[in-house]
Enzyme design. Structure first.
Site, PDB file in Angstrom:
ATOM      1  N   GLU A   7       0.802  -1.223   0.000  1.00 12.71           N
ATOM      2  CA  GLU A   7       0.000   0.000   0.000  1.00 12.71           C
ATOM      3  C   GLU A   7       0.831   1.266   0.000  1.00 12.71           C
ATOM      4  OE1 GLU A   7      -3.352   0.179   2.667  1.00 12.71           O
ATOM      5  OE2 GLU A   7      -3.577  -1.988   2.611  1.00 12.71           O
ATOM      6  N   ASP A  80      -2.421  -4.595   3.257  1.00 15.35           N
ATOM      7  CA  ASP A  80      -2.611  -4.772   4.696  1.00 15.35           C
ATOM      8  C   ASP A  80      -3.507  -5.960   5.044  1.00 15.35           C
ATOM      9  OD1 ASP A  80      -0.972  -2.682   5.277  1.00 15.35           O
ATOM     10  OD2 ASP A  80      -2.557  -1.227   5.592  1.00 15.35           O
ATOM     11  N   ASP A  82      -6.214  -6.666   6.593  1.00 15.41           N
ATOM     12  CA  ASP A  82      -7.565  -6.426   7.102  1.00 15.41           C
ATOM     13  C   ASP A  82      -8.518  -6.322   5.921  1.00 15.41           C
ATOM     14  OD1 ASP A  82      -6.918  -3.998   6.010  1.00 15.41           O
ATOM     15  OD2 ASP A  82      -7.131  -2.830   7.854  1.00 15.41           O
ATOM     16  N   GLU A  84      -9.951  -3.731   4.473  1.00 12.78           N
ATOM     17  CA  GLU A  84      -9.584  -2.709   3.499  1.00 12.78           C
ATOM     18  C   GLU A  84      -8.397  -3.167   2.661  1.00 12.78           C
ATOM     19  OE1 GLU A  84     -11.181   0.261   2.848  1.00 12.78           O
ATOM     20  OE2 GLU A  84     -12.713  -0.574   4.156  1.00 12.78           O
ATOM     21  N   TYR A 303       0.527  -4.658  13.264  1.00 12.83           N
ATOM     22  CA  TYR A 303      -0.534  -3.915  12.570  1.00 12.83           C
ATOM     23  C   TYR A 303      -1.466  -3.248  13.578  1.00 12.83           C
ATOM     24  CZ  TYR A 303      -3.846  -2.783   8.888  1.00 12.83           C
ATOM     25  OH  TYR A 303      -4.661  -2.114   8.007  1.00 12.83           O
ATOM     26  N   ARG A 305      -4.527  -1.783  13.263  1.00 10.19           N
ATOM     27  CA  ARG A 305      -5.992  -1.802  13.152  1.00 10.19           C
ATOM     28  C   ARG A 305      -6.477  -3.195  13.524  1.00 10.19           C
ATOM     29  NH1 ARG A 305      -4.348   1.478   8.873  1.00 10.19           N
ATOM     30  NH2 ARG A 305      -5.133   3.616   9.044  1.00 10.19           N
ATOM     31  N   HIS A 350      -6.636 -10.751  14.155  1.00 10.93           N
ATOM     32  CA  HIS A 350      -5.280 -10.241  14.221  1.00 10.93           C
ATOM     33  C   HIS A 350      -4.783 -10.228  15.651  1.00 10.93           C
ATOM     34  CE1 HIS A 350      -6.049  -9.140  10.161  1.00 10.93           C
ATOM     35  NE2 HIS A 350      -6.903  -8.197  10.477  1.00 10.93           N
TER      36      HIS A 350
END
Length: 885
Positions: A7, A80, A82, A84, A303, A305, A350
């Protein structure tokens, strides 16, 4: 060679070092496409078909990826870990398939929770396919947010002018803030008294004890309601004799909390560091993506989030090893600690947020980090290591004291806590993040030795009056905590939700407390009255749960959309029949304390103070709501929503407020409000002179004298002593200034414009010329973000209108509330692209600019040739227009 897509460019650079020359790592710079912000991007009648748009900047990046893939052996999507991130990989893959560059090349999806060499290489060794369920959950959320925003917001614009938008999570969060404000307004303080005795042991040690029993009843915090009762007990205690009835010491253990999740990190960073939620996430992003630690670039935290509270087994082992090395074996519990989340609808896919390497202590990393990064890393490291440490062992001592006088007895209690072994507190003081200043800690500190049965001496009796207080306004931290408890929103959405509320001017944040603006309360009251279901906490949480079920594949995403859209669309259609009078009647009742505050004289809050017969009500103007009289236009009484009921007329959003007559011109001077805010005007028509109110001048404070001073600008200060040219002072687009012979120099404040003399003005102008001549010098860069993908440095600057990012000739203002020190390259690039696209600016790298200058220098500049070129150009233009017609 394989192409790897991540990203951010910072992450791409780090990962390329880990993978070596057999891989080419490229950055997508976040999402490469999105739903266009216009009607028709989601089509419910076509089974929720969605139209995606790639903006100019993203199109170039996708082209770069596609060109690289053409000559590559395969594609690895490493965005990433997740929802998104999964969606970004899906978008990239879909675009590459449409460009037909993949052919039969293998496509793999890899995820890693930390940017370390081991984590990245392990992920590359264990690829998988794109998770369609996660993508479907993303599509459902994106469609829902679009459908709510693009159908509900127009209703607000039509029925509630001045309101800007509504959103699925945003509006529910705003409702929480507004409901708390309603509680505060309705709160009625109650008097109560506290009685404390300062006592002394026979050995001379002092301590204090609080009243817990009187008149044969247990005394609670608010039991003693008046001074008469308090003074009667105080008098008894003044004359009483004291003895120790009992002393009890109990061992108490305090266990550490789990490592941080997104929301608990935001809460702790808010209460301990004063960070906003968005600032916390920006700093955490940089720690996650990687920091140069002296020859090696590595992510320092996992990470950020996540709503998981567990750590990987290897991380727990590393933490326990670090505890033994740095704190000693006494601080290690017998077995590793395991945690499970209590948050509603939490997904624990996560790890919690933790250091990637516990041997990288905060102090050892300090020299590689800026101040914010160090403070946040210090917090994460300490919380992570404390989560695996031994419990703190304490002793809580309670002494019951009897006060006797004349046959009456009163009970007092002294409490103290002593830490026998600090355990995890050696790393992280696990205090309550949202503790209020009024909270009383009766068990803080320790008691001196006290023996049962011994007599105690009285030093002083204190009876103090108090009043109950309303519940505190939400802070960002406590609102996030409440949203998480209710199961509303997800870790990745909290920061953006709060930013939206602030940017829409629905709330203000002062001293870390959220106060709803009148505009925000109007929107909430409207939605509660006419769209109640869609701002209900249970409904929103239930919808979140359905979206989570889509993520794990147990619900079909389009069916969730169909069920939602059927009822929602019907309710939107029903509002078309709503009359504005119905809306105003509902809002008058729902917002009565705000719209009609109590009058000091005790009169009817809705009676017009100006005419005495009219009824006050909400009115809707072009720029929002205000309070006006029912006898308008005969009675012109108005005031701003939420303004003082006893105040004089404020600005009428529809009518000018007359301030008086200019004695020199005989023209009327009025105070008005326009699209750019309040201003004063002299006269009428196109020739009327207008001047905006300078920063810091409030409309309610304006009078004829102040208005005439503003309208008199620019003012002649006097001739310059060197050349005799006039120096003037005025108020311009960049603020108050003095001007001489084309040189503008800013002055401190608007008041200086009216008072600055020749000598001071000459000094200011001389300083300006010494620092850059006639033209305004470009603001110094606050920081450099690095190079643009097209070449040329991107910097963060501070301008007269606030901070902005600069690339070449393109200046893009930062969003309101954005910390200029926290902006990252990947956040700056979309801002620059949007500004370039909006203004039609042709992007030129510094290299291209230099080439352009050299070309220009070679051109002949004689008048004859210039004239010839213009003539030729005009002919070509005329021919082109003729062909087009």
């Amino acid at each position: 060679m394989d192409v790897v897509v991540v990203e951010s460019p910072a992450k791409a650079k780090t990962i390329n070092k880990y993978l070596g020359k057999d891989y080419k790592v490229l950055a997508s710079f976040g999402h490469v496409r999105d739903l266009p912000p216009k009607d028709g991007s989601v089509l419910p009648d076509e089974d929720f078909a969605m139209t995606w748009k790639v903006d100019t900047a993203s199109a170039k990046r996708v082209k770069d990826i596609a060109d690289a893939v053409k000559s590559a052996d395969g594609l690895i999507l490493a965005t990433d870990p997740d929802r998104e991130g999964e969606a970004i990989s899906w978008h990239v893959l879909d675009l590459l398939q449409k460009k037909k560059v993949l052919k039969d090349k293998p496509v793999k999806r890899v995820v890693f929770n930390a940017i370390t060499k081991k984590a990245v290489l392990d992920a590359m060794a264990n690829p998988r396919d794109i998770d369609e369920s996660l993508v479907n959950a993303y599509l459902a959320r994106r469609a829902l947010d679009y459908l709510v925003g693009f159908n509900l917001s127009p209703v607000l614009w039509r029925k509630l002018p001045g309101a800007r938008s509504a959103g699925r999570v945003q509006s529910v969060a705003l409702r929480l803030v507004c409901e708390r404000e309603n509680e505060i307004e309705r709160f009625i303080p109650e008097e109560y008294w506290n009685i404390v005795a300062d006592l002394k042991t026979p050995r001379g040690d002092q301590f204090e004890a609080r009243l817990v029993q009187a008149d044969g009843k247990r005394v609670q915090k608010n039991s003693i309601k008046d001074g008469e009762h308090a003074n009667r007990i105080k008098t008894l205690l003044e004359a009483a004799s004291y003895s120790v009835a009992s002393v009890e010491a109990k061992p108490v253990k305090r266990n550490p909390g789990p490592p941080f999740t997104t929301s608990t990190l935001q809460q702790a960073a808010s209460s301990r560091l004063g960070f906003s939620a968005s600032r916390t996430m920006q700093v955490a992003q940089r720690l996650y993506e990687g920091v140069d630690t002296g020859g090696e670039t590595a992510g320092l935290i996992t990470y950020m989030r996540t709503d998981g509270v567990s750590m990987a087994p290897e991380a727990i082992t590393a933490a326990r090893s670090a505890i033994g090395d740095q704190f000693g074996e006494r601080y290690l519990p017998e077995k590793p600690r395991a945690y499970s989340t209590k948050a509603k609808n939490a997904q624990e896919a996560h790890e919690a947020i933790r250091p990637t390497d516990f041997t990288r202590t905060p102090q050892s990393m300090k020299k590689y980090l800026d101040a914010d990064q160090f403070r946040l890393y210090d917090l994460v490291w300490k919380r992570g290591i404390a989560s695996q440490m031994a419990s703190a062992e304490m002793e809580r001592t309670t002494a019951e004291i009897t006060a006797a006088q004349g046959g009456e007895q009163v009970g007092l209690r002294a409490v103290g806590t002593v830490v026998k072994f600090n355990g995890f507190l050696a790393a992280y003081e696990d205090n309550r993040e949202e503790k209020q200043p009024s909270d009383e800690d009766e068990d803080d500190g320790r008691l001196p030795p006290i023996n049962q049965g011994e007599a105690i001496d009285k030093e002083k009796i204190r009876a103090t009056q108090h009043f109950t207080e309303p519940p505190p306004r939400y802070s960002e931290a406590s609102l996030i905590k409440k949203l998480e408890e209710l199961g509303i929103g997800r870790p990745s959405t909290y920061a953006s939700t709060l930013a939206t509320l602030r940017d829409r001017e629905y709330v203000t944040i002062e001293n870390r407390k959220l106060t709803p603006e009148a505009k925000g309360r109007l929107v909430t009251a409207f939605l509660e009255n006419f769209f109640n279901r869609y701002v209900e906490y249970d409904f929103t949480a239930d919808l979140e749960e359905k979206l989570d079920k889509i993520s794990d594949g147990s619900l079909e995403w389009k069916q969730v959309l169909r069920d939602f859209w059927k009822d929602f669309f019907a309710q939107v259609e029903d509002t078309k029949e709503l009359r504005v009078t119905n809306v105003l009647d509902a809002l008058n009742e729902a917002l009565a304390p705000l719209v009609f505050p109590k009058r000091e004289d005790g009169g009817d809050p809705r009676q017009c103070q100006a005419c005495g017969t009219g009824r006050l009500s909400l009115k809707l103007g072009r720029y929002g709501a205000f309070v006006g009289c029912s006898n308008y236009p005969e009675c012109n009484y108005t005031r701003q929503l939420g303004g003082d009921a006893e105040a004089a007329n404020g600005i009428n959003p529809n009518e000018p407020n007359e301030l008086g007559t200019d004695p020199e011109t005989g023209e009327t001077v009025t105070l008005r409000t326009g699209r750019f805010g309040p201003y004063v005007q002299r006269g009428e028509g196109k020739e009327a002179k207008r001047t905006s109110l300078p920063k810091g001048w409030k409309p309610e404070d304006m009078d004829l004298e102040k208005a005439l001073k503003l309208l008199s600008l620019p003012r002649e200060v006097g001739p310059h002593p060197e050349d005799g040219k006039m120096i003037t002072a005025g108020l311009g687009r960049y603020g108050p200034f003095v001007l001489h012979d084309g040189t503008y120099a800013n002055v401190e404040s608007i008041e200086d414009v009216f008072s600055v003399g020749v000598n001071h003005a000459v000094s200011i102008i001389a300083d300006k010329r010494a620092n850059g001549g006639r033209r305004r010098s470009a603001p110094a860069a606050l920081k450099s973000l690095g190079d643009h993908p097209d070449g040329g440095e991107i910097t963060v600057n501070d301008g007269r209108y606030g901070p902005y990012v600069k690339w070449g000739k393109i200046n893009a203002t930062l969003p309101k509330g954005k910390d200029p020190q926290a902006i990252t390259l990947e956040e700056a690039l979309p801002l620059i692209a949007a500004k370039a696209e909006k203004s039609g600016t042709k992007k030129k790298t510094p290299a291209k600019k230099t080439a352009a200058k050299k070309t220009t220098a070679k051109k002949t500049t004689t008048k004859a040739k210039t004239a010839t070129k213009k003539t030729t150009s005009a002919k070509k233009k005329a021919e082109a227009e003729s062909d087009n017609s």
